[in-house]
Design an enzyme around this catalytic site. Structure first.
Site, PDB file in Angstrom:
ATOM      1  N   HIS A  24      84.164  43.363  -5.018  1.00 30.43           N
ATOM      2  CA  HIS A  24      83.446  43.491  -3.749  1.00 30.43           C
ATOM      3  C   HIS A  24      84.048  44.490  -2.468  1.00 30.43           C
ATOM      4  O   HIS A  24      82.165  45.545  -2.651  1.00 30.43           O
ATOM      5  CB  HIS A  24      84.014  41.992  -3.073  1.00 30.43           C
ATOM      6  N   GLU A  25      85.035  44.884  -2.655  1.00 33.71           N
ATOM      7  CA  GLU A  25      85.621  45.925  -1.687  1.00 33.71           C
ATOM      8  C   GLU A  25      84.711  47.084  -2.535  1.00 33.71           C
ATOM      9  O   GLU A  25      84.604  48.448  -1.931  1.00 33.71           O
ATOM     10  CB  GLU A  25      86.925  45.817  -1.123  1.00 33.71           C
ATOM     11  N   HIS A  27      80.979  48.196  -2.147  1.00 34.83           N
ATOM     12  CA  HIS A  27      81.375  49.055  -0.443  1.00 34.83           C
ATOM     13  C   HIS A  27      81.849  50.248  -0.772  1.00 34.83           C
ATOM     14  O   HIS A  27      81.121  50.986  -0.124  1.00 34.83           O
ATOM     15  CB  HIS A  27      82.153  48.587   0.650  1.00 34.83           C
ATOM     16  N   GLU A  31      76.260  45.241   2.514  1.00 39.03           N
ATOM     17  CA  GLU A  31      76.848  43.822   2.104  1.00 39.03           C
ATOM     18  C   GLU A  31      75.551  43.743   0.327  1.00 39.03           C
ATOM     19  O   GLU A  31      76.421  42.994  -0.424  1.00 39.03           O
ATOM     20  CB  GLU A  31      76.772  42.871   2.766  1.00 39.03           C
TER      21      GLU A  31
END
Ligand code: CO
Length: 525
Positions: A287-288, A291, A317
């Site tokens: 997820h990060e 980003h 997001e």
């Protein structure tokens, strides 16, 4: 003076004004980088006794940044640059810079300094009270603070101004241009799909039947004992394969996973570990990384302007979600990584077949806690919060009614009811920090991710078979060329139409869920 010389002089003057403006703007961004670095350091390295002093340093620098930004000098330059833009004397990128800086400037100017200080003071106290209220499971401790925060946020909306709903004025900080009424419509479509779909997953008779070798997907088969150093190795390996540039970023440990950047060439992400649950760290790392790829993909030559900044929290997001869910929870992705996972952790994965593993990783179960939710139920947690906070800001409900309304909505949407406020209305940090208008950006991110992913697949046939061979560059470059390199040049809405040909809708996400989970749960039509 000959006319040519006059024109040359005017042109030079125009360039001078714009250059002077961007020089000052760059100073602001340098300060922003320092503040981001201090925040990263606070969350990653802070010794206990240092926190108080650090708070003072941050407050000082934040004040400096604010004063520099709304100074007369900067205001005058911005006005001249805006004039140049209106007269058509700037190119489109320069005009976009003027537009974005003006938008932020107008907002910052409208907020009285007294209000900013009052809110900072109140939320800092409210945070402590919220921590205690949550620990002791007593909403009434937190209630008077929440009431005051909501009063201040409503006042903020009045200062900033709005057309339809005061909620729009708050939303605008995180999702520029978005309107509560539009989100409401999209979320209603989403809710109307999700609630019955969840019921179907939970009650489909086929699921209970002892089909040929068909068992319910169970997340607990994935539990085990996973030493942190080996988890770290795996996380770094996956991050690298997806394209995280370790020469322009770092991965560290922190209590809460997050991504931040000081520059497109210095992007930091964090993770945390649970020795029993490997995916706690791995999925949040993916997820990060999503980003971070956005931040690393911003055009470095535009650093110091909004053209090297992300569009909105929702678009940000979408980048983390697309890697975490559409890629990281897909069968093709695990076709490639599963042999490595088995080699590193023969216990328990040696005995689990790939297909069973994939189904377990995607098992659906309503949970009380938002951050533990799966792809199907997650957005119902957000819709609940969006509906409540919008009603609070619009004055339709009072904070005292929250625990009761929370339980009712949980029952209606997810079919479960928290016994305590700790597992209910007190679980999230956002409201204690005054972050009203933040929650919907999580779901907007999920919706954008599905809509973008559908467009990426359309223009790149065979994308998923590349994933199964460990090749992610094509997809990463597609995201970079279509989204990252534009910085804030387009609004979220413009970008979405440009890439997908349509405004944001819930349809792509619901189609994605319907197809994926019908397979995983072998649902009948
Ligand atoms: Co995120």
């Amino acid at each position: 003076m000959p006319q040519v010389k006059v024109i040359a002089k005017i042109r030079r003057r125009r360039i001078d004004i714009y250059n002077e403006f961007t020089t000052l703007l760059l100073e602001l961004y340098q300060l922003k980088s320092v503040l981001a670095l201090l925040d990263w350091d606070t969350q990653v390295n802070m010794p206990e006794k240092g926190a108080q002093r650090r708070g003072e340093t941050v407050a000082y620098l934040a004040g400096l940044l604010h004063n520099k930004f709304i100074s007369r000098e900067f205001g005058k330059l911005l006005k001249s640059v805006k004039k140049l833009s209106q007269e058509g004397k700037l190119d489109e990128k320069q005009s976009a810079v003027a537009r974005e800086v003006s938008r932020e400037f107008a907002r910052e100017k409208k907020l009285p300094e007294k209000h900013v200080r009052e809110l900072a003071q109140l939320t800092s106290e409210a945070h402590q009270v919220w921590v205690r209220a949550r620990r002791e499971n007593k909403f009434r401790f937190f209630l008077p603070y929440l009431e005051r925060i909501i009063d201040l946020k409503r006042r903020e909306a009045e200062c900033v101004g709005y057309r339809q709903s005061p909620y729009d004025a708050l939303l605008d900080t995180y999702e520029p241009g978005a309107k509560a009424a539009e989100i409401d419509k999209i979320f209603t479509d989403l809710k109307e799909f999700l609630v019955p779909f969840l019921k179907k997953i939970q009650s489909d008779p086929l699921r209970e039947a002892s089909q040929i070798g068909l068992k319910k997907p169970k997340i607990r088969i994935l539990r085990g004992n996973f030493p942190i150093d080996k988890q770290q190795e795996l996380g770094r390996m996956v991050a690298e394969a997806l394209g995280f540039d370790f020469t322009a970023g770092r991965i560290d440990q922190a209590v809460h996973p997050f991504a931040t950047n000081f520059h497109p060439e210095d992007v930091r992400i964090t993770t945390r570990f649970d020795t029993r649950d490997l995916f706690y760290s791995l999925m949040s790392t993916i997820h990060e990384v999503g980003h971070a790829l956005y931040e690393q993909g911003l055009p470095v030559e535009n650093f110091g302007t909004p053209l090297a900044e992300s569009i909105s929290l929702g678009i940000h997001e979408s980048q983390s979600r697309v890697w975490e869910n559409q890629v990281g929870r897909s069968l093709p992705f695990w076709k490639y990584f599963y042999p490595t996972l088995r080699r590193k952790f023969p216990q328990p994965f040696g005995k689990i077949k790939l297909e069973d593993f994939h189904r377990a990783l995607n098992s659906v179960r309503p949970s009380l806690i938002r951050t533990e939710a799966d792809e199907v139920t997650y957005n119902l947690h957000i819709i609940l919060r969006f509906e409540l906070e919008k009603a609070l800001i619009e004055g339709e409900i009072t904070p005292a009614e929250l625990p009761k309304l929370w339980k009712k909505k949980m029952k209606d949407y997810l079919g479960i009811v928290p016994k305590t406020d700790r597992e209910g209305v007190l679980q999230d940090i956002h409201w204690s920090a005054g972050l009203f208008g933040y929650f919907p950006t999580y779901t907007l991110g999920n919706l954008y991710s599905a809509q973008f992913y559908a467009a990426a697949k359309l223009s790149n046939p065979g994308l998923e078979s590349q994933f199964s061979r460990g090749k992610f560059a094509k997809f990463r470059n597609w995201l970079k060329l279509n989204i990252h390199i534009h910085g804030k040049f387009y609004s979220a809405d413009q970008l979405c139409k440009k890439i997908t040909g349509k405004p944001l809708s819930a349809k792509y996400f619901t189609d994605y869920l319907a197809s994926k989970y019908s397979q995983i749960y072998k649902l009948s039509d």
